[in-house]
Design a protein around this motif. Structure first.
Motif, PDB file in Angstrom:
ATOM      1  N   ASN A  58     -57.757  53.605  -1.664  1.00  0.00           N
ATOM      2  CA  ASN A  58     -58.165  53.425  -2.722  1.00  0.00           C
ATOM      3  C   ASN A  58     -57.222  54.399  -4.024  1.00  0.00           C
ATOM      4  O   ASN A  58     -57.037  54.015  -5.007  1.00  0.00           O
ATOM      5  CB  ASN A  58     -59.503  53.790  -3.092  1.00  0.00           C
ATOM      6  N   TYR A  98     -54.223  52.350  -4.754  1.00  0.00           N
ATOM      7  CA  TYR A  98     -54.427  51.387  -5.764  1.00  0.00           C
ATOM      8  C   TYR A  98     -54.691  51.731  -7.130  1.00  0.00           C
ATOM      9  O   TYR A  98     -54.050  51.112  -8.074  1.00  0.00           O
ATOM     10  CB  TYR A  98     -55.532  50.373  -5.370  1.00  0.00           C
ATOM     11  N   HIS A  99     -54.842  53.043  -7.311  1.00  0.00           N
ATOM     12  CA  HIS A  99     -55.237  53.612  -8.557  1.00  0.00           C
ATOM     13  C   HIS A  99     -54.116  54.639  -9.034  1.00  0.00           C
ATOM     14  O   HIS A  99     -54.186  55.489 -10.120  1.00  0.00           O
ATOM     15  CB  HIS A  99     -56.667  53.988  -8.708  1.00  0.00           C
ATOM     16  N   GLN A 127     -61.589  49.737 -11.274  1.00  0.00           N
ATOM     17  CA  GLN A 127     -61.604  48.488 -11.138  1.00  0.00           C
ATOM     18  C   GLN A 127     -60.994  47.915  -9.981  1.00  0.00           C
ATOM     19  O   GLN A 127     -59.595  48.488  -9.824  1.00  0.00           O
ATOM     20  CB  GLN A 127     -61.290  47.695 -12.321  1.00  0.00           C
ATOM     21  N   TYR A 128     -61.156  47.237  -9.309  1.00  0.00           N
ATOM     22  CA  TYR A 128     -60.531  46.500  -8.081  1.00  0.00           C
ATOM     23  C   TYR A 128     -60.221  44.858  -8.047  1.00  0.00           C
ATOM     24  O   TYR A 128     -60.559  44.134  -7.246  1.00  0.00           O
ATOM     25  CB  TYR A 128     -61.379  46.736  -6.807  1.00  0.00           C
ATOM     26  N   PHE A 145     -56.081  46.657 -11.577  1.00  0.00           N
ATOM     27  CA  PHE A 145     -56.397  47.767 -11.053  1.00  0.00           C
ATOM     28  C   PHE A 145     -56.762  49.090 -11.944  1.00  0.00           C
ATOM     29  O   PHE A 145     -56.180  50.174 -11.846  1.00  0.00           O
ATOM     30  CB  PHE A 145     -55.658  48.160  -9.821  1.00  0.00           C
ATOM     31  N   SER A 157     -58.289  52.012 -14.264  1.00  0.00           N
ATOM     32  CA  SER A 157     -59.154  53.157 -14.235  1.00  0.00           C
ATOM     33  C   SER A 157     -59.881  53.730 -15.630  1.00  0.00           C
ATOM     34  O   SER A 157     -58.816  53.722 -16.560  1.00  0.00           O
ATOM     35  CB  SER A 157     -58.565  54.291 -13.369  1.00  0.00           C
ATOM     36  N   GLN A 212     -72.519  48.856  -4.142  1.00  0.00           N
ATOM     37  CA  GLN A 212     -71.382  48.991  -3.411  1.00  0.00           C
ATOM     38  C   GLN A 212     -71.233  48.972  -2.002  1.00  0.00           C
ATOM     39  O   GLN A 212     -70.519  48.275  -1.421  1.00  0.00           O
ATOM     40  CB  GLN A 212     -70.768  50.454  -3.892  1.00  0.00           C
ATOM     41  N   LYS A 227     -66.091  47.522  -5.800  1.00  0.00           N
ATOM     42  CA  LYS A 227     -65.082  47.185  -5.032  1.00  0.00           C
ATOM     43  C   LYS A 227     -65.614  45.626  -3.864  1.00  0.00           C
ATOM     44  O   LYS A 227     -66.635  46.234  -3.232  1.00  0.00           O
ATOM     45  CB  LYS A 227     -64.496  48.198  -3.932  1.00  0.00           C
ATOM     46  N   PRO A 250     -64.191  43.352  -1.425  1.00  0.00           N
ATOM     47  CA  PRO A 250     -63.022  43.040  -0.705  1.00  0.00           C
ATOM     48  C   PRO A 250     -62.901  41.484  -0.277  1.00  0.00           C
ATOM     49  O   PRO A 250     -64.087  40.815  -0.170  1.00  0.00           O
ATOM     50  CB  PRO A 250     -63.236  43.899   0.753  1.00  0.00           C
TER      51      PRO A 250
END
Length: 271
Positions: free
Chosen positions: A28, A31-32, A100-101, A105, A107, A160, A192, A194
């Motif tokens: 993660n 991704y951010h 956010q996913y 993405f 933040s 989550q 998140k 998946p």
């Protein structure tokens, strides 16, 4: 992790820890990281983040100080206009930032994070639908409510956990079963979800649930080969309790002439 400078973090927050030679980074955090883009295929680098790009990002963030812990190496920047707060992903999670996913993405820091605007009234003390513990009196960072029915309340950590288990194609409101509106809102609030099979769909995920009892449990087993021995027919055929299935006996050890048998516990309770 080279991006967040932390090793002992909850996997639900930071994702998988990826290793390659001397390089270790959380999924993660990749991704951010504000200056990092996926320029490779999924199987290249880490999730499509190429190693040269990761190294370049590490050089960039070395000069960025986290506004929460005040240490260097902050890789996340708030996406709100004219907000320049930078922070490590685990620090931001503890402070109430949202990651956010989906889409870009994005933040957001604790001042600019998305909030719920659902009109939901609680009846006395409301319990989390998942853990059955009390939630806050109104929607907030730690307490979320289903936007479709406005009756399902849950803690962020609980929903989550359910999202990671259910995954995209099975994730829905636990109460009203709405999928589209519910998932869109949870995505917006930083849950998140998946894009993979649910945990119970994965090969062998619950294999231990289907293991059949396979030994004779009489106080004195008479089989010369042992309690684990079983034959298809004859005196050493293994009979399982017809009620619970958790106990067994050789047909000869219990003097049974029938093809079905009940253990002492089940026969004494009349099940």
């Amino acid at each position: 992790c080279r991006l967040c400078q932390q090793a002992d973090c909850e996997p639900d927050v930071v994702g998988e820890l990826c290793h390659q030679d001397w390089l270790s980074v959380h999924e993660n955090c990749l991704y951010h990281a504000s200056g990092l883009s996926q320029r490779g295929a999924d199987e290249e680098g880490f999730y499509g983040f190429l190693f040269p790009d990761i190294l370049q990002e590490l050089e960039r963030v070395a000069r960025k100080r986290c506004c929460i812990c005040r240490l260097w190496g902050a890789s996340v920047t708030c996406k709100a206009r004219r907000c320049y707060r930078t922070f490590h992903l685990p620090c931001g999670s503890e402070r109430g930032c949202i990651f956010q996913y989906f889409g870009e993405f994005k933040s957001f820091c604790w001042k600019h994070r998305p909030v719920q605007r659902v009109r939901a009234v609680q009846q006395e003390q409301t319990l989390c639908l998942i853990c059955q513990e009390v939630v806050a009196g109104r929607p907030c960072y730690d307490t979320l409510v289903c936007p479709a029915c406005a009756n399902a309340w849950f803690h962020r950590r609980c929903i989550q956990g359910q999202a990671l288990c259910s995954a995209l194609h099975h994730f829905r409101c636990p109460l009203c079963q709405d999928m589209d509106t519910f998932r869109e809102e949870m995505f917006r609030l930083g849950i998140k979800i998946p894009d993979r099979d649910a945990a119970w769909e994965e090969d062998g995920a619950f294999a231990d649930h289907y293991v059949q009892h396979s030994s004779c449990d009489t106080s004195q087993c008479l089989c010369p080969v042992g309690r684990e021995h079983a034959e298809a027919n004859g005196p050493w055929r293994l009979l399982l309790c017809s009620s619970c299935g958790a106990s067994g006996t050789h047909q000869h050890c219990s003097n049974s002439r029938e093809s079905s048998w009940e253990c002492n516990d089940c026969s004494s309770t009349g099940t």
